[in-house]
Design an enzyme around this catalytic site. Structure first.
Site, PDB file in Angstrom:
ATOM      1  N   CYS A  53      25.994  15.029  58.029  1.00 34.76           N
ATOM      2  CA  CYS A  53      27.359  15.066  57.519  1.00 34.76           C
ATOM      3  C   CYS A  53      28.037  13.708  57.456  1.00 34.76           C
ATOM      4  CB  CYS A  53      28.207  15.988  58.407  1.00 34.76           C
ATOM      5  SG  CYS A  53      28.294  15.417  60.125  1.00 34.76           S
ATOM      6  N   GLN A  54      27.335  12.616  57.789  1.00 39.68           N
ATOM      7  CA  GLN A  54      28.009  11.323  57.905  1.00 39.68           C
ATOM      8  C   GLN A  54      28.712  10.901  56.625  1.00 39.68           C
ATOM      9  OE1 GLN A  54      25.030  12.093  59.029  1.00 39.68           O
ATOM     10  NE2 GLN A  54      24.699  11.258  61.068  1.00 39.68           N
TER      11      GLN A  54
END
Length: 364
Positions: free
Chosen positions: A77-78
């Site tokens: 999800c970065q």
């Protein structure tokens, strides 16, 4: 499919936080996949099942996926996280599409895709969000839900997005019906979490036999403190690891823990009942007092590995592979087990009350 048994495949499994939760909710995880060999070692050390290191495009992986009733996972999800650069071109953001490539090919009865809250609510991700939901809606009723971990017994204020889909021949209702059903069942599963002090006291003082894996990163005063109304916001000490309120929940545990980004607790407050050092120092600064310099008193120290595991609601005795920094990273990347269990339980109950249960019986 076997009667009353739902097989599940876990993608982007990491250390297995979602797997622990789905297993506890009655799903049989038959296969898991991740590219991190240390996380896979952790996964297998805890008897969570068979994990595979490598790409989802490998033929043997695809064959395993075809046996799944349910697919769940949290693509990295970065690229969407407010804690990162929020860069849509981040290659890790593209793994969300890889996840849905699998869903399109396997067509499981249901899927759960976990990610950061930002992807569900920020306007800058509206086009990404709409594209993913429209893609899933071709074969599934879909519900997008944002949940707070602390509502489900997790001593951590961590909000996550869950995109849940049930194949249209297994759930005949609309998207609105599905979301209402899931939220109703989730509401019944809510429970009060422990406090940070509860977690720490149960494990014992840092360095004791039951809480041995300490973080030795020093805590030093910030020379130019950033003050907020709360003593637990702003920046009173150097580094991104902020103090945690003993009588409240932890903030989100980051994957960058292990050094001065590891959150801070006050042992004297927790074990000896002394007034909070952090709150007293904050009060001193708010009144115009001068900042201190050098190292903070030893009563302040950083969360240990075991405390972080407990805050993420991993089961007692959970084993972690790799170096200490790798262990902190695995914990921070995980979905809290109790939150995953709540989502899995709501999904299972919804499926068992739908046409999917009749398919299970027919397959006996």
């Amino acid at each position: 499919m076997r009667k009353n048994t739902m097989s599940a495949v876990s993608l982007f499994s990491g250390a297995g936080g979602m797997d622990v939760g789905f297993s506890a909710a009655g799903f049989e995880v038959i296969f898991a996949n991740d590219i991190d060999p240390v996380a896979c070692e952790t996964f297998e050390a805890n008897g969570l099942g068979v994990s595979h290191i490598g790409s989802l495009d490998e033929p043997k992986v695809r064959r395993k996926l075809r046996h799944a009733d349910i697919v769940f996972g949290g693509p990295p999800c970065q690229g969407f996280s407010v804690a990162g650069k929020m860069d849509p071109s981040d290659t890790r953001s593209g793994l969300m599409n890889t996840y849905f490539d699998v869903i399109d090919e396997v067509k499981p009865a249901a899927f759960v895709c976990e990610n950061v809250k930002a992807l569900a609510v920020l306007s800058r991700w509206e086009s990404v969000r709409t594209r993913l939901i429209d893609r899933a809606r071709q074969n599934y009723s879909v519900a997008l839900i944002v949940l707070k971990a602390s509502d489900f017994g997790v001593p951590q204020i961590r909000e996550r997005m869950f995109l849940v889909g049930i194949r249209r021949d297994c759930f005949l209702g609309t998207d609105i019906n599905l979301k209402s059903e899931l939220l109703y069942r989730l509401d019944l599963l809510k429970q009060r979490p422990k406090t940070v002090a509860d977690v720490v006291r149960e494990l014992g003082r840092a360095g004791s036999a039951t809480n041995a894996q300490v973080c030795r990163a020093k805590i030093t005063y910030a020379r130019a403190p950033i003050l907020r109304r709360s003593a637990y916001a702003g920046m009173l000490f150097n580094g991104a690891g902020r103090p945690l309120p003993a009588n409240g929940c932890a903030t989100t545990l980051p994957a960058s823990m292990g050094g001065n980004k590891t959150p801070i607790v006050d042992e004297a407050e927790i074990f000896d009942g002394e007034p909070s050092f952090v709150e007293q120092y904050h009060k001193h600064l708010m009144a115009g007092g001068k900042p201190k310099w050098g190292e903070a008193p030893l009563r302040l120290r950083r969360l240990t590995i075991d405390e972080c595991l407990a805050i993420q609601t991993f089961p007692t005795g959970f084993k972690l592979a790799g170096s200490q920094s790798a262990q902190y990273r695995q914990i921070g990347n995980a979905v809290p087990c109790q939150l995953a269990k709540a989502v899995a339980t709501a999904l299972r109950e919804t499926l068992m009350g739908s046409d999917f249960s009749h398919q299970l019986e027919a397959a006996e």
